[in-house]
Design an enzyme around this catalytic site. Structure first.
Site, mmCIF file in Angstrom:
data_model
loop_
_atom_site.group_PDB
_atom_site.id
_atom_site.type_symbol
_atom_site.label_atom_id
_atom_site.label_comp_id
_atom_site.label_asym_id
_atom_site.label_seq_id
_atom_site.Cartn_x
_atom_site.Cartn_y
_atom_site.Cartn_z
ATOM 1 C CE LYS A 34 31.576 45.272 28.649
ATOM 2 N NZ LYS A 34 30.227 45.346 29.195
ATOM 3 C CB THR A 42 40.444 35.626 30.643
ATOM 4 O OG1 THR A 42 39.283 35.112 29.966
ATOM 5 C CG2 THR A 42 41.640 34.723 30.407
ATOM 6 C CD GLN A 46 42.399 35.064 43.096
ATOM 7 O OE1 GLN A 46 42.266 34.204 43.968
ATOM 8 N NE2 GLN A 46 42.280 36.343 43.363
ATOM 9 C CD GLU A 113 40.648 25.681 41.957
ATOM 10 O OE1 GLU A 113 39.537 26.172 41.802
ATOM 11 O OE2 GLU A 113 41.611 25.944 41.231
ATOM 12 C CG ASP A 220 27.329 43.894 27.344
ATOM 13 O OD1 ASP A 220 26.499 44.184 28.217
ATOM 14 O OD2 ASP A 220 28.412 44.491 27.204
ATOM 15 C CG HIS A 241 34.449 31.911 44.558
ATOM 16 N ND1 HIS A 241 35.014 31.719 45.798
ATOM 17 C CD2 HIS A 241 35.271 31.299 43.674
ATOM 18 C CE1 HIS A 241 36.147 31.037 45.655
ATOM 19 N NE2 HIS A 241 36.320 30.766 44.376
ATOM 20 N NE ARG A 288 34.210 27.600 43.075
ATOM 21 C CZ ARG A 288 34.832 28.049 42.035
ATOM 22 N NH1 ARG A 288 34.171 28.642 41.076
ATOM 23 N NH2 ARG A 288 36.132 27.923 41.948
ATOM 24 C CG HIS A 349 33.050 33.223 40.833
ATOM 25 N ND1 HIS A 349 34.106 34.107 40.815
ATOM 26 C CD2 HIS A 349 33.550 32.032 40.422
ATOM 27 C CE1 HIS A 349 35.195 33.471 40.412
ATOM 28 N NE2 HIS A 349 34.885 32.213 40.141
ATOM 29 N NE ARG A 384 32.706 27.949 36.876
ATOM 30 C CZ ARG A 384 33.884 28.383 37.321
ATOM 31 N NH1 ARG A 384 35.013 27.921 36.809
ATOM 32 N NH2 ARG A 384 33.948 29.304 38.259
ATOM 33 C CG LEU A 390 40.304 29.864 32.955
ATOM 34 C CD1 LEU A 390 41.575 29.879 33.801
ATOM 35 C CD2 LEU A 390 40.218 31.145 32.126
#
Ligand code: FAD
Ligand code: SIN
Length: 529
Positions: A34, A42, A46, A113, A220, A241, A288, A349, A384, A390
């Site tokens: 779009k 994506t 970071q 992380e 969407d 986040h 998180r 996030h 998550r 990713l």
């Protein structure tokens, strides 16, 4: 105008592009996106992509970390598939030209992380997503079987409904025949007929006022799939986040990567007091959901608008070399991260739930697949694990390609789908109504369906949503179609699913915390089939 393609892919982030590269040798591929091709979540990733690369890391450790982060709601079979296939998929991204940082010894430099028991996050400085997107798009542009339609907006999926046949949720064998796609420049709606359709439309962060997500993230795919009567699940698990840059009025909120905490950054109150020891023994590197809730609590206790991430004790050069984007961004608003604490706040996030799919991305509709953030594979459960998204996109798009390549020759086009009918519709003269309603929606979700929820707040949200839903449907039915009205409708649809699913979850788990049900329900209630 009508068009026929074997594979229709909606979305040009990692999920859509990696799938396209895998199926393009088997038929014609059209990617509809779009905005410009690289305007995706994506591109803004970071921290990096989690994968098991070297000892002492093992698949079992990564599986366990993912299960713990998911708060017992992740599907273990899916977690095992995703993690054990992680190494191969990352190697493939490298073969496609992605550069991940290496140490002086030549091994990949692995970041850490929240919730990870090992260093396992491959990265390209603090702009990993941009590097992955660049490499994938380069491959896509070189492939003769792949067509990319930029600035084209998918409105709705085509099913038996468009042939005048009744379609209801739960009905067996609802078929997907492609999609109606709006070309905003000409105002024309294309009928794109496809044998296989893959939704790779990303998340829905813009349902909230403050989000790290780019503007394209308006849910969407979930809304289209829901209208086509596909099953949607786990939408109540919205990941906030913990650390977006506090810079009021900037949209989207700039992310301060969790990798910075993995590098040694410490969360403190504005007064300089550490506080994570009150909430979790993993301190600033707890998963998180825990960190975001702790920050929310501290901000409510102190009345402050933000907390701080303190990096001043870290090696200055290392900080600048490893986090050049964050350093430059902060400096641009007068914050030198080597000298000043970074003001941070939680921001919407990531959407952990979405369109329910199996281990090959198949939705509950025939010939409709979904991958990436719009899908719900069962990997993330109630929360998550950082840098697993990713990875999820790469792993499950690969699996979708394996299955759909086998099937494609057995599917026929459905030629009798009618074209879009815009008869009697008028131009909406008052675009401001759409802007105002979008803000209203975002404030309902932010005020009543945020990090901490209650029965009363959810009911308020639903009552208010009902009003704007009716007003917007009325406007939609009368107006010539535009991207803006479609996105608003989709956001309302997503908000409805988040609220409804939050209302039926009578417990607190992972990212869903209710003051009315602060405990977890026995795990049987949650077992995912
Ligand atoms: P996206 O990359 O968002 O792509 C969606 C595509 O769909 C876009 O091309 C969009 O234009 C298109 N689209 C949507 N709707 C329509 C429509 N109606 N018609 C046509 N096209 C449409 N995850 C990690 O694992 N590691 C990280 O370090 C990380 N960092 C992040 C940092 C930020 C700031 C953000 C926002 C997210 C981060 N994430 C990270 C999450 C991760 O980036 C996303 O979950 C992932 O990139 C989603 O990929 P995707 O292909 O599903 O969707
Ligand atoms: C980050 O860099 O903190 C984002 C990582 C993620 O969302 O997985």
């Amino acid at each position: 105008m009508r068009k026929k393609v074997d594979f229709l892919i909606i979305g040009s982030g990692i999920a859509g592009l990696s799938y396209a590269l895998k199926v393009a040798d088997k038929g014609s591929v059209c990617i509809v996106t779009k905005n410009v091709a690289d305007e995706t979540a994506t591109k803004y990733a970071q921290g990096g992509i989690a994968a098991v690369m070297y000892t002492p890391d093992t698949y079992e450790k990564h599986i366990l970390d993912t299960m713990i982060a998911g708060d017992d709601l992740s599907n273990e079979e899916i977690v095992r598939i995703c993690i054990t296939e992680s190494t191969d998929r990352v190697k493939e991204l490298i073969e496609w030209g992605t550069h991940f940082d290496k140490t002086q010894s030549g091994k990949y430099s692995l970041g850490r992380e929240g919730g990870h028991s090992e260093h396992r996050v491959l990265h390209h400085k603090d702009k990993t997503g941009a590097e992955i997107e660049r490499a994938l798009l380069q491959q896509i542009h070189e492939h003769k079987n792949i067509e990319m339609l930029e600035n084209h907006f998918a409105i709705d999926l085509l099913t038996q409904h468009h042939l005048g046949l009744g379609v209801s949720r739960g009905m067996p064998d609802i078929q997907c025949y492609g999609a109606y796609v709006l070309c905003p420049d000409s105002g024309e709606v294309l009928t794109i007929l496809s044998k296989i359709t893959l939704l790779a439309t990303g998340g829905a962060g813009n349902v909230y006022s403050t989000t790290t997500n780019p503007e394209i993230a308006t849910g969407d795919g979930v809304a289209m799939a829901y209208r086509a009567k596909a099953t949607i699940e786990n939408m109540e698990f919205v990941q906030f986040h913990p650390t977006s840059l506090y810079n009021p009025n900037e949209k989207p909120s700039f992310l301060i990567s969790e990798a910075l905490r993995g590098f040694g950054g410490i969360l403190k109150t504005r007064d300089g007091e550490e506080f994570m020891q009150k909430y979790d023994k993993r301190l600033s590197l707890a998963p998180r959901d825990i960190v975001a809730r702790a920050i929310d609590t501290e901000m409510k206790l102190s009345g402050d608008d933000y907390v701080c991430l303190d990096c001043r004790h870290l090696d200055k050069n290392e900080l600048i070399v490893n986090f050049p984007t964050i350093y430059a961004k902060c400096l641009s608003i007068g914050i030198d991260i080597t000298k000043d604490p970074i003001p941070v706040v939680p921001a919407a996030h990531y959407q952990c739930g979405g369109i329910k799919v199996d281990a090959f991305c198949k939705t509950t509709l025939s010939n409709l697949y979904a991958s990436g953030e719009c899908s719900s594979t069962g990997l993330h459960g109630a929360n998550r694990l950082a840098s697993n998204s990713l990875l999820e996109s790469a792993v499950f798009s690969h699996r979708a390609a394996l299955e759909t390549k086998k099937k494609i020759d057995t599917i026929d086009f459905r030629d009798d789908i009618p074209d879009w009918n815009a008869e009697g519709l008028k131009m909406n003269e008052e675009m401001i109504l759409i802007t105002q309603t979008t803000r209203e929606l975002q404030s309902i979700m932010t005020n009543y369906v945020g990090i901490v929820r209650s029965n009363l707040r959810l009911k308020r949200a639903l009552d208010r949503l009902e009003i704007i839903y009716r007003e917007t449907e009325d406007l939609f039915d009368r107006s010539i179609i535009t991207v803006e009205i479609c996105e608003l409708r989709n956001l309302i649809n997503v908000a409805y699913l988040v609220i409804k699913m939050a209302m039926v979850r009578k417990e607190s788990r992972g990212l869903h915390y209710s003051i009315d049900y602060p405990q977890k329900a026995p795990i049987k209630m949650n077992s995912r089939k």
